[in-house]
Motif scaffolding. Structure first.
Motif, PDB file in Angstrom:
ATOM      1  N   ALA A 327      -7.821   3.142  12.506  1.00 36.37           N
ATOM      2  CA  ALA A 327      -8.641   3.660  11.403  1.00 36.37           C
ATOM      3  C   ALA A 327      -9.732   2.669  11.041  1.00 36.37           C
ATOM      4  N   ASN A 328     -10.788   3.205  10.448  1.00 39.27           N
ATOM      5  CA  ASN A 328     -11.941   2.364  10.109  1.00 39.27           C
ATOM      6  C   ASN A 328     -11.616   1.326   9.038  1.00 39.27           C
ATOM      7  N   TYR A 329     -10.701   1.643   8.139  1.00 41.15           N
ATOM      8  CA  TYR A 329     -10.512   0.766   6.987  1.00 41.15           C
ATOM      9  C   TYR A 329      -9.669  -0.471   7.299  1.00 41.15           C
ATOM     10  N   VAL A 330      -9.109  -0.528   8.488  1.00 38.74           N
ATOM     11  CA  VAL A 330      -8.356  -1.744   8.829  1.00 38.74           C
ATOM     12  C   VAL A 330      -9.275  -2.685   9.623  1.00 38.74           C
ATOM     13  N   LEU A 331      -9.400  -3.889   9.094  1.00 39.73           N
ATOM     14  CA  LEU A 331     -10.332  -4.863   9.672  1.00 39.73           C
ATOM     15  C   LEU A 331      -9.593  -5.825  10.582  1.00 39.73           C
ATOM     16  N   MET A 332     -10.227  -6.146  11.689  1.00 44.09           N
ATOM     17  CA  MET A 332      -9.568  -7.023  12.654  1.00 44.09           C
ATOM     18  C   MET A 332      -9.415  -8.440  12.119  1.00 44.09           C
ATOM     19  N   ASP A 333     -10.398  -8.895  11.324  1.00 41.09           N
ATOM     20  CA  ASP A 333     -10.316 -10.311  10.946  1.00 41.09           C
ATOM     21  C   ASP A 333      -9.741 -10.539   9.552  1.00 41.09           C
ATOM     22  N   TYR A 334      -8.890  -9.645   9.099  1.00 39.10           N
ATOM     23  CA  TYR A 334      -8.135  -9.932   7.894  1.00 39.10           C
ATOM     24  C   TYR A 334      -6.652  -9.777   8.219  1.00 39.10           C
ATOM     25  N   GLY A 335      -5.846 -10.693   7.704  1.00 37.50           N
ATOM     26  CA  GLY A 335      -4.408 -10.614   7.978  1.00 37.50           C
ATOM     27  C   GLY A 335      -4.166 -10.664   9.484  1.00 37.50           C
ATOM     28  N   THR A 336      -3.514  -9.633  10.006  1.00 36.21           N
ATOM     29  CA  THR A 336      -3.240  -9.613  11.442  1.00 36.21           C
ATOM     30  C   THR A 336      -4.036  -8.521  12.148  1.00 36.21           C
ATOM     31  N   GLY A 337      -4.854  -7.793  11.380  1.00 36.61           N
ATOM     32  CA  GLY A 337      -5.603  -6.692  11.988  1.00 36.61           C
ATOM     33  C   GLY A 337      -4.749  -5.447  12.174  1.00 36.61           C
ATOM     34  N   ALA A 338      -3.581  -5.463  11.540  1.00 38.08           N
ATOM     35  CA  ALA A 338      -2.683  -4.306  11.635  1.00 38.08           C
ATOM     36  C   ALA A 338      -1.987  -4.120  10.293  1.00 38.08           C
ATOM     37  N   VAL A 339      -1.807  -2.867   9.879  1.00 41.88           N
ATOM     38  CA  VAL A 339      -1.126  -2.645   8.598  1.00 41.88           C
ATOM     39  C   VAL A 339      -0.031  -1.597   8.752  1.00 41.88           C
ATOM     40  N   MET A 340       0.944  -1.694   7.850  1.00 39.60           N
ATOM     41  CA  MET A 340       1.973  -0.658   7.812  1.00 39.60           C
ATOM     42  C   MET A 340       1.564   0.339   6.733  1.00 39.60           C
ATOM     43  N   GLY A 341       1.656   1.619   7.054  1.00 39.89           N
ATOM     44  CA  GLY A 341       1.238   2.645   6.103  1.00 39.89           C
ATOM     45  C   GLY A 341       2.393   3.061   5.210  1.00 39.89           C
ATOM     46  N   VAL A 342       2.175   2.897   3.881  1.00 40.10           N
ATOM     47  CA  VAL A 342       3.201   3.299   2.916  1.00 40.10           C
ATOM     48  C   VAL A 342       2.543   4.230   1.898  1.00 40.10           C
ATOM     49  N   PRO A 343       2.359   5.495   2.280  1.00 42.78           N
ATOM     50  CA  PRO A 343       1.565   6.379   1.429  1.00 42.78           C
ATOM     51  C   PRO A 343       2.138   6.583   0.025  1.00 42.78           C
ATOM     52  N   ALA A 344       3.433   6.476  -0.147  1.00 41.83           N
ATOM     53  CA  ALA A 344       3.998   6.738  -1.475  1.00 41.83           C
ATOM     54  C   ALA A 344       3.586   5.677  -2.486  1.00 41.83           C
ATOM     55  N   HIS A 345       3.228   4.488  -1.990  1.00 39.09           N
ATOM     56  CA  HIS A 345       3.009   3.394  -2.937  1.00 39.09           C
ATOM     57  C   HIS A 345       1.688   2.663  -2.774  1.00 39.09           C
ATOM     58  N   ASP A 346       0.820   3.210  -1.962  1.00 35.68           N
ATOM     59  CA  ASP A 346      -0.500   2.598  -1.808  1.00 35.68           C
ATOM     60  C   ASP A 346      -1.539   3.714  -1.851  1.00 35.68           C
ATOM     61  N   GLU A 347      -2.517   3.551  -2.712  1.00 40.32           N
ATOM     62  CA  GLU A 347      -3.507   4.602  -2.953  1.00 40.32           C
ATOM     63  C   GLU A 347      -4.249   4.984  -1.674  1.00 40.32           C
ATOM     64  N   ARG A 348      -4.671   3.950  -0.947  1.00 38.84           N
ATOM     65  CA  ARG A 348      -5.459   4.207   0.252  1.00 38.84           C
ATOM     66  C   ARG A 348      -4.620   4.932   1.316  1.00 38.84           C
ATOM     67  N   ASP A 349      -3.376   4.460   1.468  1.00 40.60           N
ATOM     68  CA  ASP A 349      -2.480   5.097   2.440  1.00 40.60           C
ATOM     69  C   ASP A 349      -2.173   6.525   2.016  1.00 40.60           C
ATOM     70  N   PHE A 350      -2.094   6.750   0.718  1.00 38.19           N
ATOM     71  CA  PHE A 350      -1.794   8.087   0.200  1.00 38.19           C
ATOM     72  C   PHE A 350      -2.893   9.060   0.624  1.00 38.19           C
ATOM     73  N   GLN A 351      -4.140   8.654   0.385  1.00 39.04           N
ATOM     74  CA  GLN A 351      -5.270   9.507   0.775  1.00 39.04           C
ATOM     75  C   GLN A 351      -5.262   9.766   2.275  1.00 39.04           C
ATOM     76  N   PHE A 352      -4.975   8.701   3.019  1.00 32.79           N
ATOM     77  CA  PHE A 352      -4.997   8.812   4.476  1.00 32.79           C
ATOM     78  C   PHE A 352      -3.905   9.776   4.959  1.00 32.79           C
ATOM     79  N   ALA A 353      -2.714   9.644   4.376  1.00 35.65           N
ATOM     80  CA  ALA A 353      -1.588  10.488   4.779  1.00 35.65           C
ATOM     81  C   ALA A 353      -1.846  11.952   4.420  1.00 35.65           C
TER      82      ALA A 353
END
Ligand code: ANZ
Ligand code: ZN
Length: 819
Positions: A327-353
Motif C-alpha cells: 500500500a502507498n501509506y507504508v513507507l520503506m524508510d520508517y520502522g521496518t517498511g512493513a506493518v501489521m494491519g489491526v483495523p479494529a484499533h487503528d483508524e488508518r487500518d480501519f479505513q483500509f480494511a
C-alpha cells in the motif's frame, strides 16, 4: 546648538572605532566571558533586508550592554558563502561563482558596517574560503574515522535533463524547479552522516536547555520522532519461512492482526509477487507509488490505496495465515517498511480494511462496557485484552510490555524504538560547496585524503552548462593519485551540503586564524558555549539540530568541552509591513540602506528595537521611524545646546525641589533600563523609559540646579549607547569626555532613590480648604486630580455642583472651581 547630521556622525565614528579597535575582543581574561552571536547571513547579492537589521541590532544591544557591564564579550560575524545561487549565476550569466560570491560578501559587509554593529571583524569567517573549508574537510574526515560518515545507495530525486540530484524542496509537483522535466527517483551512492546514532542524546540534551523557546524544542522533538514499541516477526511460508518484521507501537493488539502491509519498495515484494496471476498489474502499481512523494503518500487525507500480493504470512503467536498487501501509506524508510494491519484499533487500518473488505477483529475492550456492533470507527482507547489467548483480561498498557517480552523470549521480536529522524544525506552534485575529501582507487577502494594534504581545492577548469556536476568536467580535479598506493585514482566529485559549513562556524570564531586545526580546544574552553544565540525560527530543525549534532560528536572526540553549543536561544519575530511579511515577492520591502541614508543607522536601529520586543513580529511604520528620528534629533540638540554647561559643569545639588525629582527619576530610569535590557531583553520598554527621562529633562525649570540637569543628560546619553551608538558617542564627546562611551561602565542606581516619597496636599473647593490628600510625590497632574475628586468628603461638597476647573499646584494644593 547643532543640527543632527546623522550620516556625518556615523561615518566619523565608524572610522574612529575601526582605527582604535574598540570592538575588538577584550584581551582581559580576568573578566567573565560572554559570547553573543547572530546567525551569519548568506550573501545572496540582494544585500541586507530589514530582518537582518533586526537580528544584528538585537545582538548589538546585548553585546554593548554586556561590555559596559564588565563582561569580556565575543561578538563575531561572518558569511555562509557556499550555495546554489552562486552556481546558478554562473550558469545563467557566465560569471565565476567565486567572484560573484566574494563581490556579494564585500557588499554585504559594507552594508553591515554602516549599521555600526560592534563586531570584532578580525574574526570574520567565510565558509567558501580554503582557510575555512579545509577544516570543514578535516571535520568530515574526523566523522569518517569515527564511523559517522558512510556511503550507501539511496533513492534520490533526479532530474534527467539537468543530470543532478534535487533536494525535496526543489521538486515542484513532480517536476524540476529549473527545467520543468519530470523528476524521477534514482538509486545513487551518496554520503551520509550518522545523525541517527545521536537521536537519544539530541533528545535528552533538549531537557537541559531551559533558555530555548519551548516551540523550537518541540519542533526538534517531533523531528526526531522517537517511538517506542516492538518489532514482531511474521514468516512467509511461500518463501521457505523467510522472516518479515514489522514495527508497531501497539504490540498489545497483536491478536487483532488480519493482514500485513509492505511498502511497495520492500525488498521481499519482488519475490512474493513473482509468477503471481496479477504480477504485471502489481508491478505497474509499484511504479506509480514510487513516483509519489513521501508527503503525498502519508498525508492524512490522502487516499489509501493498496493491492493484495496474493501471498500470505504466518502470525508468530497464533500460527494463523493472513494476507500480505502492499500500500502507498507504508513507507520503506520508517520502522521496518512493513506493518501489521489491526483495523479494529487503528483508524488508518480501519479505513483500509473497510475499503478492501478485509476482516476486522477486536481485541481491546473498553474497561466499562462493550464495543458497539458493528464498529463505526476504530477503537483507539485504553482497555482490557480480549480474544488474545493467554493475555485475555490483561490491562492493555500492561500487555504492551508483556507481549513484547514474550516475543523476545521466543525470538520473534521484542521491544524496539524507532525514530523519524533519518541519517543526513550530505552529498550534492554541485560545484560551489566544500569538496568531500575522498578518492576512489581501483586497488584500495575508498581512501580518505590525508589531513596533511587538505584542502582539496575547488578547481577552476570547470564547465557550467547546467547539465551536470561541473566538478566532473575538470580533468585536473577528477584524475588523481591514490594517497595510499600512489596508483591512478578518481576523486569524489560530490560536495557537501552547505548546512555542514554552518554546523561549526560558531566554534571557528573562537580561534579563527588557526592554520593547524579547526580550533584549539583551549580557545573553545575560553568561549563556548554561546551564551546568547539570535536567529530565525526557520532553522529550528535544520541548522540548530545539525549544530547540536556536530557539537556532540566533537565533544565525544574530546575537542570541545560542552555538548550543547547554545545556552540561550532568541528567535526574533518577523518584520511585517501592512500585516504581511516583508519580502521581495510581495513587493512590500523597505530598503535598510534607504532608511540609513535618510535618517541614519541609529534611527533605523532605535525604531526596530522600539517597535516590538525581539520575539514578536514587528510592524514597519514610517511614522514610527520619523518619531525615533525626531527623538534622537531632540536629544542631539538638547545636549549640543548645553555645551557651555558641560564645559563648566557644576556639581549636582539634588537635595530639593525639581532637582530632587529629576535626580530620583534618573535612578528609577537606570534601574528600569538595566532590568529590561539585562534580564528580559525588553528593549522597547527600556527605550520608552529613556524617552520619559528625556521628556522630564525638557520640562525641567531653567532656574533649577544645573548640575542635576547635566547628570540627567549624561544618563540619557549613556543609556542610549547600546541602542544608538553613534549619536551617544558623539554626544559623550560633546560633554567633554575623552574615552569612548562604549568603554564606560554601565551606570549604577542608588536604591534609596527608588523609595516612593509622599506629599500632603490641601484640597480646596472654590478657594476654601475642604480636605487633605496624601499622594506619591511623582504623581502626575491627572492622577492627583482624580484622587482629589474621588475623596468622599469632596464628593459630598460637590454634590449638585458642576466642576468647572481644577487647578493643581504640584506638591501643594488642588483647587476645584465648581458652581
Ligand atoms: C499496528 C498498530 C495497531 C499500529 C494499532 C498502531 C495502532 P508512530 O507512532 O508514528 O511511530 N507504521 C509502522 N511502520 C510504518 C511505516 N513504515 N509506514 C507507515 N506506517 C507505519 O507509528 C507507528 C505505527 O505506525 C505502527 O504501529 C504501525 O501501525 C505504523 F492499533 O502497528 B501500528
Ligand atoms: Zn590505491
Amino acid at each position: 546648538m547643532r543640527a543632527y547630521q546623522a550620516r556625518e556622525i556615523e561615518s566619523k565614528w565608524q572610522r574612529v572605532w575601526d582605527e582604535t579597535g574598540v570592538h575588538r575582543t577584550d584581551p582581559d581574561v580576568g573578566k567573565t566571558k560572554f559570547y553573543t552571536l547572530e546567525q551569519f547571513p548568506y550573501p545572496s547579492g540582494e544585500g541586507m533586508h530589514m530582518g537582518h537589521v533586526r537580528v544584528y541590532s538585537i545582538g548589538d544591544v546585548i553585546a554593548r550592554f554586556k561590555r559596559m557591564n564588565g563582561f569580556r564579550v565575543l561578538h563575531p560575524m561572518g558569511v555562509d558563502a557556499f550555495g546554489l545561487p552562486a552556481e546558478n549565476a554562473a550558469i545563467k550569466r557566465g560569471v565565476n561563482p567565486r567572484d560573484w560570491t566574494l563581490n556579494n560578501m564585500k557588499k554585504f559587509r559594507e552594508e553591515q558596517e554602516r549599521l555600526g554593529i560592534s563586531y570584532d571583524w578580525d574574526r570574520y569567517v567565510a565558509t567558501c574560503l580554503p582557510d575555512y573549508y579545509r577544516f570543514t574537510q578535516w571535520l568530515f574526515l574526523l566523522f569518517y574515522e569515527r564511523g559517522l560518515a558512510y556511503r550507501k545507495k539511496a533513492p534520490v530525486n533526479w532530474c534527467p535533463d539537468c543530470a543532478t540530484v534535487l533536494a525535496n524542496e526543489q521538486v515542484e509537483n513532480g517536476k524540476c524547479w529549473r527545467c520543468d522535466a519530470e523528476v524521477t527517483k534514482k538509486e545513487l551512492e551518496q554520503w551520509f552522516l550518522k545523525i541517527t546514532d545521536y537521536a537519544d542524546r539530541l533528545l535528552e540534551g533538549l531537557d537541559r536547555l531551559p533558555r530555548w523557546p519551548e516551540r523550537v524544542k518541540t519542533m526538534q522533538r517531533n523531528w526526531i520522532g522517537r517511538s517506542e514499541g516492538a518489532k514482531v516477526t511474521f514468516t512467509l511460508p511461500e518463501l521457505d519461512d523467510e522472516q518479515v518484521t514489522v514495527f508497531t507501537t501497539r504490540p498489545d493488539t497483536l491478536y487483532g492482526v488480519t493482514y500485513l502491509v509492505l511498502a511497495p519498495e520492500h525488498p521481499l515484494v519482488d519475490r512474493l509477487i513473482a509468477g503471481k496471476e496479477k504480477e504485471g498489474e502489481i508491478r505497474a502499481f509499484i511504479e506509480r507509488m514510487r513516483k509519489e512523494s513521501e508527503i503525498q503518500r502519508t498525508a492524512a487525507d490522502a487516499e489509501k490505496v493498496g493491492m493484495d500480493t496474493g501471498a500470505v504470512a504466518r502470525h508468530p503467536l497464533t500460527g494463523e495465515e493472513v494476507p500480505v498487501w502492499i500500500a502507498n501509506y507504508v513507507l520503506m524508510d520508517y520502522g521496518t517498511g512493513a506493518v501489521m494491519g489491526v483495523p479494529a484499533h487503528d483508524e488508518r487500518d480501519f479505513q483500509f480494511a473497510k475499503k478492501y473488505g478485509l476482516p476486522i477483529r477486536r481485541v481491546i475492550r473498553p474497561r466499562d462496557g462493550e464495543l458497539e456492533e458493528p464498529l463505526a470507527e476504530a477503537y483507539t482507547g485504553e482497555g482490557v485484552l480480549a480474544d488474545s489467548g493467554p493475555f485475555d483480561g490483561m490491562d492493555n498498557r500492561e500487555a504492551i510490555r508483556a507481549i513484547s517480552e514474550h516475543l523476545a523470549e521466543k525470538g520473534l521480536g521484542g521491544p524496539a524504538v524507532t525514530y523519524r529522524l533519518r541519517d543526513w544525506l550530505i552529498s550534492r552534485q554541485r560545484y560551489w560547496g566544500c569538496p568531500i575529501p575522498v578518492v576512489y582507487c581501483d586497488s584500495c577502494g575508498t581512501v580518505p585524503v590525508p589531513k596533511e594534504e587538505l584542502p582539496v581545492l575547488l578547481p577552476e577548469d570547470v564547465v557550467f552548462d547546467g547539465k551536470r556536476n561541473p566538478l566532473t568536467t575538470s580533468e585536473s580535479f577528477v584524475r588523481t593519485a591514490c594517497p595510499s598506493c600512489g596508483g591512478p585514482a578518481r576523486r569524489e566529485t560530490d560536495t557537501m551540503d552547505t548546512f555542514i559549513d554552518s554546523s561549526w562556524y560558531f566554534l571557528r570564531y573562537a580561534d579563527p586564524k588557526n592554520d593547524r586545526l579547526p580550533f584549539d580546544p583551549e580557545r573553545i574552553r575560553e568561549w563556548l558555549p554561546v551564551d546568547e544565540y539570535i536567529g530565525g525560527i526557520e532553522h529550528a530543525v535544520l541548522h540548530l539540530l545539525y549544530s547540536r549534532f556536530f557539537t556532540k560528536v566533537l565533544y565525544d572526540a574530546g575537542l570541545v568541552h560542552v555538548d550543547e553549543p547554545f545556552t540561550s536561544l532568541l528567535t526574533q519575530g518577523m518584520v511585517l509591513r501592512d500585516g504581511a511579511k516583508m519580502s521581495k515577492s510581495k513587493g512590500n520591502t523597505v530598503s535598510p540602506l534607504d532608511i540609513i541614508e535618510r535618517y541614519g543607522a541609529d534611527t533605523a536601529r532605535l525604531f526596530i528595537l522600539f517597535a516590538a520586543p525581539p520575539e514578536r513580529d514587528l510592524e514597519w511604520s514610517d511614522s514610527g521611524v520619523e518619531g525615533c528620528y525626531r527623538f534622537l534629533g531632540r536629544v542631539f540638540r538638547s545636549v549640543t545646546g548645553h555645551e557651555e554647561l558641560f564645559r563648566n559643569r557644576p556639581d549636582a545639588r539634588p537635595e530639593k525641589g525639581p532637582a530632587r525629582d529629576l535626580h530620583r527619576r534618573i535612578h528609577r530610569t537606570i534601574k528600569k533600563v538595566t532590568e529590561d535590557v539585562g534580564e528580559r531583553y525588553h528593549f522597547n520598554t527600556a527605550i520608552s523609559a529613556i524617552m520619559e527621562l528625556f521628556n522630564a529633562i525638557s520640562e525641567y525649570p531653567e532656574d533649577a540646579d544645573r548640575g542635576t540637569l547635566a547628570d540627567a543628560l549624561e544618563t540619557v546619553v549613556i543609556l542610549l549607547a547600546p541602542f544608538a551608538p553613534h549619536l551617544s558617542e558623539e554626544l559623550w564627546h560633546v560633554m567633554g569626555h575623552e574615552a569612548s562611551v562604549h568603554e564606560q561602565p554601565w551606570p549604577a542606581y542608588d536604591p534609596e532613590m527608588l523609595v516612593e516619597e509622599e506629599v500632603e496636599m490641601a484640597v480646596q473647593i472654590n478657594g476654601r480648604v475642604r480636605d487633605k490628600l496624601v499622594v506619591p510625590a511623582e504623581a502626575d497632574r491627572e492622577t492627583v486630580e482624580q484622587l482629589a475628586l474621588n475623596q468622599e468628603r469632596i464628593k459630598n461638597h460637590l454634590s449638585g455642583k458642576t466642576v468647572r476647573k481644577v487647578i493643581v499646584v504640584p506638591k501643594k494644593l488642588i483647587n476645584i472651581v465648581a458652581n
